[in-house]
Scaffold this active site. Structure first.
Site, PDB file in Angstrom:
ATOM      1  N   ASN A  72      -4.040   0.094   6.342  1.00 11.41           N
ATOM      2  CA  ASN A  72      -5.058  -0.934   6.152  1.00 11.41           C
ATOM      3  C   ASN A  72      -6.120  -0.869   7.246  1.00 11.41           C
ATOM      4  OD1 ASN A  72      -3.523  -1.783   3.991  1.00 11.41           O
ATOM      5  ND2 ASN A  72      -2.496  -3.412   5.118  1.00 11.41           N
ATOM      6  N   GLU A 173      -5.071   2.644   0.008  1.00 14.31           N
ATOM      7  CA  GLU A 173      -4.732   1.498  -0.861  1.00 14.31           C
ATOM      8  C   GLU A 173      -5.977   0.757  -1.333  1.00 14.31           C
ATOM      9  OE1 GLU A 173      -1.628  -0.922   0.953  1.00 14.31           O
ATOM     10  OE2 GLU A 173      -0.150   0.645   0.572  1.00 14.31           O
ATOM     11  N   GLU A 292       3.132   6.930   2.056  1.00 16.73           N
ATOM     12  CA  GLU A 292       3.794   5.786   2.716  1.00 16.73           C
ATOM     13  C   GLU A 292       5.083   5.515   1.965  1.00 16.73           C
ATOM     14  OE1 GLU A 292       1.621   2.187   3.650  1.00 16.73           O
ATOM     15  OE2 GLU A 292      -0.230   3.327   3.970  1.00 16.73           O
TER      16      GLU A 292
HETATM   17  O1  AHR Z   1       2.513   0.589   6.641  1.00 18.51           O
HETATM   18  C1  AHR Z   1       2.061  -0.737   6.728  1.00 18.51           C
HETATM   19  C2  AHR Z   1       0.959  -1.044   5.727  1.00 18.51           C
HETATM   20  O2  AHR Z   1       1.479  -0.983   4.428  1.00 18.51           O
HETATM   21  C3  AHR Z   1      -0.188  -0.061   5.703  1.00 18.51           C
HETATM   22  O3  AHR Z   1      -1.173  -0.379   6.637  1.00 18.51           O
HETATM   23  C4  AHR Z   1      -0.730  -0.236   4.316  1.00 18.51           C
HETATM   24  O4  AHR Z   1      -1.347   0.923   3.836  1.00 18.51           O
HETATM   25  C5  AHR Z   1       0.469  -0.659   3.499  1.00 18.51           C
HETATM   26  O5  AHR Z   1       0.192  -1.774   2.715  1.00 18.51           O
END
Ligand code: AHR
Length: 516
Positions: A72, A173, A292
């Protein structure tokens, strides 16, 4: 439990694991960078402020590629803030985590850290508050040799040679309303294409990942991938996937079954990517970057709470403490990734240090391994090679998995979860067959019989298990090895048949050498 049978053959493979499958993630978030990998003044810090104790654990964990700087965070990041003389760098409000970003650590420091750790860098560009222009400028700054304002600026900053970053993420995202300047699929598809074109015009050797959905439970999942790839198919090599497995419901069987939904997620994204290819009569295959993934559900930093806390620098947030059952769910995810080695060509455990992480540190104090450290280290160190097709005959159980994030259906039925989840990897060069096996039964030992055909003479090299009588057991600063691998006794080979007994609720790694 009755005998559980597995059949495999040396010649029947799913695919070869890509080196980049075993990656992780460093975001400017909480104490991941500051107090995590970077802490000038720490007694183990080197002259650049990198914690040597953390580097040592990172080498043992063995991630191969590292995503940076978010997450984020990247959707509001000005990369220019993090380069140049450290004392001239601006402090900024970070709206992703409601923290103050001092910018003492930036792209060049990250590249140096990766080189020290022997890890390939993966950079994400800001396609939230910034645009294709900022993205192409970052590629020029990093990868162009010399003779232009931006490449010469890098040289002036002390990095004569280009960083040669090959793997780039086109934002993060972008479908999520929590993201700074989130976008519709069409808006994102357009900006992703324009950024991709310019980035590759500067450096045609780079590879690009477009943002897929931020989770399988997003209402736009499926349509998002289709539209984004419809725009960007010709320009990208990868589409991304994110999954955080949870145990909000306190339902351990469902929690351990959740990795099977990762299998479905991967299959669905592959189907969509290939449908986009089919519409074009194209034989190009867009690969998957699972950039992720982890277990995460206990710790959040909601905007309301964040505002009350003010704007701290590197607050201790999202510091999830992992227990034994988390390590099992996590091991299941490792197996899901291995068993899709044909299409998942990159992966990033989110994240590396302190923030939902395998490594914990105390600022000014020691560093230690969380429970999930162990399955990841096994996955990365022993998962290189040819993943073999396996036929598993295991009893099953039924469960329902609760996943609240943005979902319409909160419960996902898992009608038939095999107690055994397994992956088999053959490393031809090393002459080694490795079995990763998760016994998801909480109460019963599993008599495992593996018929490994086509290997000739086999000998047990090593066998270990990760388990604990208390599924809530955790590792702490005081007891860093409460949950740690131990030998798995009684594994034997009889001709082409391998026999083992797996304890209830256990993660097991069995390695067999093969005579050549
Ligand atoms: O990994 C934590 C957060 O999770 C990241 O910043 C984001 O991309 C996801 O929502």
């Amino acid at each position: 439990m009755r005998n559980v049978d597995v059949l495999l053959h040396r010649d029947f493979e799913i695919g070869v694991t890509d080196r980049r499958l075993f990656g992780a993630f460093i975001e400017h978030l909480g104490r991941c960078v500051y107090g995590g990998i970077y802490e000038p003044g720490h007694k183990t810090a080197d002259k650049q402020g990198f914690r040597r104790d953390v580097l040592e654990l990172v080498r043992e964990l063995a991630p191969t590629i590292m995503r940076y700087p978010g997450g984020n965070f990247v959707s509001g990041y000005n990369w220019e803030d993090g380069v140049g003389p450290a004392d001239g760098r601006p402090r900024r409000l970070d709206l992703a985590w409601m923290s103050t970003e001092p910018n003492s650590f930036g792209t060049n420091e990250f590249i140096d850290w990766c080189r020290q750790a022997g890890i390939e860098p993966m950079l994400a560009v800001n396609l939230g508050t910034r645009n294709a222009d900022a993205a192409r400028n970052l590629v020029e700054y990093c990868n162009h040799p010399k003779g232009t304002a931006l490449s010469d600026l890098r040289r002036k900053h002390g990095w004569e040679k280009p960083h040669a970053v090959k793997f780039w993420c086109l934002g993060n995202e972008m479908d999520g309303p929590w993201q700074m300047e989130s976008k519709t699929a069409v808006e994102y598809g357009r900006i992703a294409v324009e950024a991709a074109k310019m980035m590759k015009w500067i450096d045609p050797s780079i590879e690009l990942a477009a943002c897929g959905s931020s989770g399988r439970n997003m209402p736009t999942f499926g349509a998002w991938e289709d539209t984004v790839l419809e725009h960007s198919f010709e320009h990208v090599e990868y589409i991304s996937l994110h999954t955080y497995i949870n145990n909000y419901a306190g339902d351990t069987p469902a929690f351990l079954g959740a990795c099977d939904l990762m299998d479905s997620f991967i299959d669905e994204v592959v189907a969509i990517a290939d449908a986009v290819a089919a519409r074009r009569r194209s034989n190009k295959r867009v690969m998957l970057s699972f950039d992720e993934w982890n277990v995460w559900y206990r710790t959040r930093r909601y905007r309301k709470e964040r505002v009350k806390e003010g704007w701290p620098v590197a607050p201790p947030i999202l510091e999830e403490i992992y227990n034994m059952e988390d390590a099992l769910a996590f091991g299941g995810a490792c197996i899901s990734l291995l068993n899709h080695a044909d299409r998942v060509k990159a992966g990033c455990l989110a994240q590396l240090v302190n923030v939902i992480a395998p490594i914990m540190t105390e600022t000014g104090g020691p560093a230690w391994r969380q429970t999930i450290f162990h399955p990841f280290a096994h996955f990365s160190n022993f998962g290189r090679g040819r993943v073999l097709r396996t036929q598993v005959d295991s009893p099953t159980y039924a469960a329902k998995y609760f996943d609240p994030r943005g979902a319409q259906d909160l419960y996902y039925p898992l009608p038939s979860v095999p107690y055994l989840k397994l992956a088999a990897v053959h490393d031809d060069k090393a002459g080694m067959l490795t079995l990763f096996a998760l016994n998801r039964s909480l109460s019963e030992e599993m008599p495992l019989r593996v018929a490994a055909k086509g290997f000739g003479q086999m000998r047990v090299d090593s066998a270990l298990q990760l388990r604990h009588a208390d599924l809530q057991a955790i590792n702490t600063r005081e007891a860093p090895d409460r949950v740690a691998p131990a030998p798995l006794d009684g594994v034997r080979v009889d001709g082409e048949q391998l026999h083992a007994t797996l304890k209830p609720a256990s993660w097991n790694v069995i390695r067999v050498t093969i005579a050549r």
